[in-house]
Design an enzyme around this catalytic site. Structure first.
Site, PDB file in Angstrom:
ATOM      1  N   SER A  80       1.850  -9.752  10.708  1.00 42.23           N
ATOM      2  CA  SER A  80       1.172  -8.692   9.964  1.00 42.23           C
ATOM      3  C   SER A  80      -0.327  -8.770  10.218  1.00 42.23           C
ATOM      4  O   SER A  80      -0.988  -9.734   9.822  1.00 42.23           O
ATOM      5  CB  SER A  80       1.456  -8.839   8.461  1.00 42.23           C
ATOM      6  OG  SER A  80       0.566  -8.057   7.691  1.00 42.23           O
ATOM      7  N   SER A  81      -0.869  -7.745  10.865  1.00 43.56           N
ATOM      8  CA  SER A  81      -2.295  -7.745  11.194  1.00 43.56           C
ATOM      9  C   SER A  81      -3.157  -7.822   9.944  1.00 43.56           C
ATOM     10  O   SER A  81      -4.097  -8.621   9.869  1.00 43.56           O
ATOM     11  CB  SER A  81      -2.642  -6.481  11.997  1.00 43.56           C
ATOM     12  OG  SER A  81      -4.037  -6.390  12.209  1.00 43.56           O
ATOM     13  N   ASN A  82      -2.862  -7.003   8.947  1.00 43.80           N
ATOM     14  CA  ASN A  82      -3.735  -6.988   7.772  1.00 43.80           C
ATOM     15  C   ASN A  82      -3.667  -8.307   7.009  1.00 43.80           C
ATOM     16  O   ASN A  82      -4.653  -8.742   6.418  1.00 43.80           O
ATOM     17  CB  ASN A  82      -3.434  -5.783   6.874  1.00 43.80           C
ATOM     18  CG  ASN A  82      -2.143  -5.925   6.100  1.00 43.80           C
ATOM     19  OD1 ASN A  82      -2.119  -6.537   5.039  1.00 43.80           O
ATOM     20  ND2 ASN A  82      -1.057  -5.355   6.611  1.00 43.80           N
ATOM     21  N   GLU A 102       0.762  -0.532  16.246  1.00 52.45           N
ATOM     22  CA  GLU A 102      -0.104   0.609  15.927  1.00 52.45           C
ATOM     23  C   GLU A 102      -0.979   0.979  17.115  1.00 52.45           C
ATOM     24  O   GLU A 102      -1.191   2.166  17.402  1.00 52.45           O
ATOM     25  CB  GLU A 102      -0.977   0.294  14.707  1.00 52.45           C
ATOM     26  CG  GLU A 102      -1.850   1.471  14.306  1.00 52.45           C
ATOM     27  CD  GLU A 102      -2.787   1.173  13.159  1.00 52.45           C
ATOM     28  OE1 GLU A 102      -3.868   1.781  13.111  1.00 52.45           O
ATOM     29  OE2 GLU A 102      -2.450   0.322  12.304  1.00 52.45           O
ATOM     30  N   HIS A 136       5.748  -4.975   8.655  1.00 49.66           N
ATOM     31  CA  HIS A 136       5.743  -6.351   9.147  1.00 49.66           C
ATOM     32  C   HIS A 136       5.919  -7.342   7.998  1.00 49.66           C
ATOM     33  O   HIS A 136       4.965  -7.977   7.542  1.00 49.66           O
ATOM     34  CB  HIS A 136       4.449  -6.636   9.912  1.00 49.66           C
ATOM     35  CG  HIS A 136       4.467  -6.087  11.298  1.00 49.66           C
ATOM     36  ND1 HIS A 136       3.332  -5.861  12.037  1.00 49.66           N
ATOM     37  CD2 HIS A 136       5.499  -5.728  12.102  1.00 49.66           C
ATOM     38  CE1 HIS A 136       3.657  -5.385  13.219  1.00 49.66           C
ATOM     39  NE2 HIS A 136       4.963  -5.288  13.280  1.00 49.66           N
ATOM     40  N   HIS A 138       3.997   1.926  11.586  1.00 44.43           N
ATOM     41  CA  HIS A 138       2.900   1.666  12.510  1.00 44.43           C
ATOM     42  C   HIS A 138       2.651   2.817  13.479  1.00 44.43           C
ATOM     43  O   HIS A 138       1.606   2.852  14.136  1.00 44.43           O
ATOM     44  CB  HIS A 138       3.191   0.392  13.315  1.00 44.43           C
ATOM     45  CG  HIS A 138       3.619  -0.758  12.473  1.00 44.43           C
ATOM     46  ND1 HIS A 138       4.943  -1.126  12.313  1.00 44.43           N
ATOM     47  CD2 HIS A 138       2.902  -1.604  11.703  1.00 44.43           C
ATOM     48  CE1 HIS A 138       5.015  -2.152  11.495  1.00 44.43           C
ATOM     49  NE2 HIS A 138       3.791  -2.467  11.115  1.00 44.43           N
ATOM     50  N   CYS A 163       0.854  -1.185   0.000  1.00 42.23           N
ATOM     51  CA  CYS A 163       0.000   0.000   0.000  1.00 42.23           C
ATOM     52  C   CYS A 163       0.891   1.237   0.000  1.00 42.23           C
ATOM     53  O   CYS A 163       2.113   1.148   0.129  1.00 42.23           O
ATOM     54  CB  CYS A 163      -0.910   0.005   1.224  1.00 42.23           C
ATOM     55  SG  CYS A 163      -0.001   0.110   2.793  1.00 42.23           S
ATOM     56  N   HIS A 188      -0.402  -4.728  19.511  1.00 41.58           N
ATOM     57  CA  HIS A 188       0.048  -4.408  18.153  1.00 41.58           C
ATOM     58  C   HIS A 188       0.728  -3.045  18.174  1.00 41.58           C
ATOM     59  O   HIS A 188       0.261  -2.121  18.849  1.00 41.58           O
ATOM     60  CB  HIS A 188      -1.144  -4.385  17.190  1.00 41.58           C
ATOM     61  CG  HIS A 188      -0.747  -4.259  15.755  1.00 41.58           C
ATOM     62  ND1 HIS A 188      -0.448  -3.037  15.187  1.00 41.58           N
ATOM     63  CD2 HIS A 188      -0.568  -5.187  14.776  1.00 41.58           C
ATOM     64  CE1 HIS A 188      -0.130  -3.227  13.918  1.00 41.58           C
ATOM     65  NE2 HIS A 188      -0.191  -4.522  13.644  1.00 41.58           N
TER      66      HIS A 188
END
Length: 326
Positions: free
Chosen positions: A236-238, A139, A53, A87, A24, A137
């Site tokens: 990686s959260s996403n 972020e 991440h 983040h 992104c 996390h």
């Protein structure tokens, strides 16, 4: 399946490649910030936490001279740049850097910075801030660290909403982590609004465009395929959310992998269709590597399934833009 089988013996595999996928704008900006700092200042360049991440990306930058640290006390007294990850960081971190006279460059994603500013604005207006996110996390740690202790209440589930005990139910606002499941977050926000009708909402949804777009593509592809692969790192959260979205959309076999070497081939022996996507911090080269690995075992036919066009661009942090212009 014998990887050495002749092409005629390979079974056909229809690959549906999700678009958008992969990097992104915030990730591109953060990686470019490290690479530009290395070009301008030379190594070493210190980076607090993983810049994004993804182990493949981090190792590539490390080979170029980036030094990754967990905290600033690992950075020596130096004139070398110290970069904060995409983040975001608590306010105490730039404060510590300034106190030590470090040359800090903030590569926080602008969409995360937007959440920080929203949270601070609500707090200045006398509201307690409810943050929807995952505890621990980076972020979330960074967003909570924008305000004094106790000013932000973290909720991870609908059940957490039921247990909330804010000091003033009439003075509440909510913000969210940018990389959450769109559907999960909607359920939690609906619960917040049902319990606290006066709660103030973001002017624009905090979940970032890239997270939303990648999840929408997976929702379209997952019901159509026998298996789904998400290219990305476990932390990686996403990327984790994309795997969960695929499962909920009806794909019985969904896996998160970083590299082709992580694929458990025993799971994929009988599939005839495969969906592939990549988390927002996963480079396209890893997607290509995985398609090549399947092509060694299958007669692969690739179709791109697109659900959105992305043209978002974020400029480099100002310190690096100024140096590049000199």
């Amino acid at each position: 399946m014998n990887a050495a089988a002749s092409p005629a013996a390979k079974p056909r595999l229809d690959v549906r490649l999700c678009a958008p996928r992969g990097f992104c704008a915030g990730v591109v900006r953060a990686i470019d910030a490290v690479e530009q700092a290395l070009r301008v200042f030379g190594p070493p360049v210190y980076v607090r936490h993983e810049i994004v991440h993804n182990k493949y990306v981090v190792e590539g930058l490390r080979r170029k001279g980036a030094v990754f640290v967990d905290e600033l006390d690992e950075v020596p007294d130096t004139q070398a740049p110290v970069i904060f990850s995409a983040h975001g960081v608590p306010k105490s971190v730039p404060g510590e850097a300034a106190g030590r006279g470090l040359f800090a460059i903030d590569a926080t994603c602008p969409l995360v910075t937007k959440v920080h500013r929203e949270a601070e604005l609500h707090w200045r207006r006398g509201r307690t801030v409810v943050l929807v996110g995952h505890a621990g996390h980076p972020e979330v740690v960074g967003t909570m660290g924008q305000l004094p202790a106790g000013a932000v209440l973290l909720v991870e589930t609908v059940e957490d909403v039921a247990r909330l005990a804010p000091p003033d139910e009439a003075a509440l606002a909510y913000v969210t982590q940018t990389t959450l499941s769109v559907d999960d977050t909607r359920e939690i926000v609906d619960a917040l609004r049902a319990r606290f009708p006066a709660i103030a909402a973001p002017h624009k949804e905090d979940i970032c465009y890239a997270t939303t777009n990648r999840q929408e593509a997976v929702k379209k592809v997952a019901p159509q395929v026998d298996a789904m692969l998400v290219v990305g790192s476990p932390n990686s959260s996403n990327s984790q959310r994309l795997k969960e979205v695929a499962e909920r959309a009806g794909c019985g076999l969904s896996r998160l992998v970083l590299r082709a070497s992580d694929i458990d081939w025993a799971l994929f022996g009988d599939i005839r269709s495969l969906g592939i996507t990549a988390g927002a911090s996963a480079p396209e080269v890893l997607v290509e590597e995985i398609i090549d690995a399947f092509a060694e075992r299958y007669d692969v036919r690739v179709e791109t399934v697109s659900t959105a066009d992305e043209s978002v661009f974020f400029p480099l942090p100002r310190d690096l833009r100024d140096k590049a212009a000199e």
